[in-house]
Write an enzyme that holds these catalytic residues in place. Sequence first.
Site, short mmCIF file in Angstrom:
data_model
loop_
_atom_site.label_atom_id
_atom_site.label_comp_id
_atom_site.label_asym_id
_atom_site.label_seq_id
_atom_site.Cartn_x
_atom_site.Cartn_y
_atom_site.Cartn_z
N HIS A 104 0.86 -1.18 0.00
CA HIS A 104 0.00 0.00 0.00
C HIS A 104 0.91 1.24 0.00
O HIS A 104 1.83 1.33 0.82
CB HIS A 104 -0.87 0.03 1.25
CG HIS A 104 -1.85 -1.09 1.35
ND1 HIS A 104 -1.48 -2.35 1.75
CD2 HIS A 104 -3.19 -1.13 1.10
CE1 HIS A 104 -2.55 -3.13 1.75
NE2 HIS A 104 -3.60 -2.43 1.36
N HIS A 131 27.51 -3.52 10.91
CA HIS A 131 26.24 -2.87 10.60
C HIS A 131 25.48 -3.75 9.62
O HIS A 131 25.84 -4.91 9.38
CB HIS A 131 26.47 -1.46 10.03
CG HIS A 131 27.38 -1.43 8.84
ND1 HIS A 131 26.91 -1.46 7.55
CD2 HIS A 131 28.73 -1.39 8.74
CE1 HIS A 131 27.93 -1.42 6.71
NE2 HIS A 131 29.04 -1.39 7.40
#
Length: 316
Positions: free
Chosen positions: A9, A167
């Site tokens: 959406h 990371h």
Amino acid sequence: MVNLIIASHGDFAKGILMSGSMIFGEQENVEVVTFQPTEGPDDLDKHYQEALAKFDNDDDTLFLVDLWGGSPFNRASLIQKQDSEHKAIVAGLNLPMLIEAYGGRLGMNTAADLAKYLVPVAKDGVRSVPEAEVATPKAAVKTDAMAGLKAGHINIKLARLDTRLLHGQVATAWTPDSKANRIIVVSDAVAGDELRKSLIQQAAPNGVQANIVPISKMVEVANDDRFGGVAAFLLFETVEDVLRAVEGGVPIKSLNVGSMAHSEGKTMVNKVLSMDKTDVTAFEKLRDLGVQFDVRKVPSDNSANLFDLIKKANVK
């Protein structure tokens, strides 16, 4: 390779595609479908057909959609039912799911197999703080967990220079690519910083032990013959730290140069590498010691020539 359609959406699918590219690199055979507030089911059907038409192969297709029971899911279900042998759907899209889809499809040929693999991965990617601190297996990440597993010297699968250390790109792309069973951050500065140590330990991917050790400890481990079962991924914050480790006897033959943060007085040699003359001198010394350089941000990048970049940037 399984084709991917990311559907949502609004523009969520576009945003998560960009995030996935930052971590895992640009991907082939991936299309985005968005369902806007002014559109109806027919528009969504059209978007799906246009996306499918862009795949110039006969590989399976997996739909990664945002919400179970939402319009993107429902319209994808109609397509999947017409070709259930070659199409599958996973709802509840998040970034860990997308990253694992990129990596997982390299070794899986069917959408169904990839879909089954992704569901637990997506669930494991949902954690919270402080609860995550309790759930993390601390025994696996303490610095004193550098106990030998069997006779032999440590096997360094990959050594990477990256200012950000552990990371997203490192956890989800480089770690599986390296086939390492242990991540070792080698840094005097980080080893003495309890907060940074804690954050790095929490960022370790599932199933991989993480340690933070000073350079002297890494030298000691490299020369110890009780670490034959350790397949190590070494992470360094600075090139000077790498040089100290190599000069101390850590057998690094190749260094993946991933990122070097910009600061005052340094020159950008590409989008992610910034260095000064001191850094260049350290790279030159490493070259003279026989270390080769692999300049790549993510595994899918083409390797660049480090000294060509330095020469072109005219680092002073």
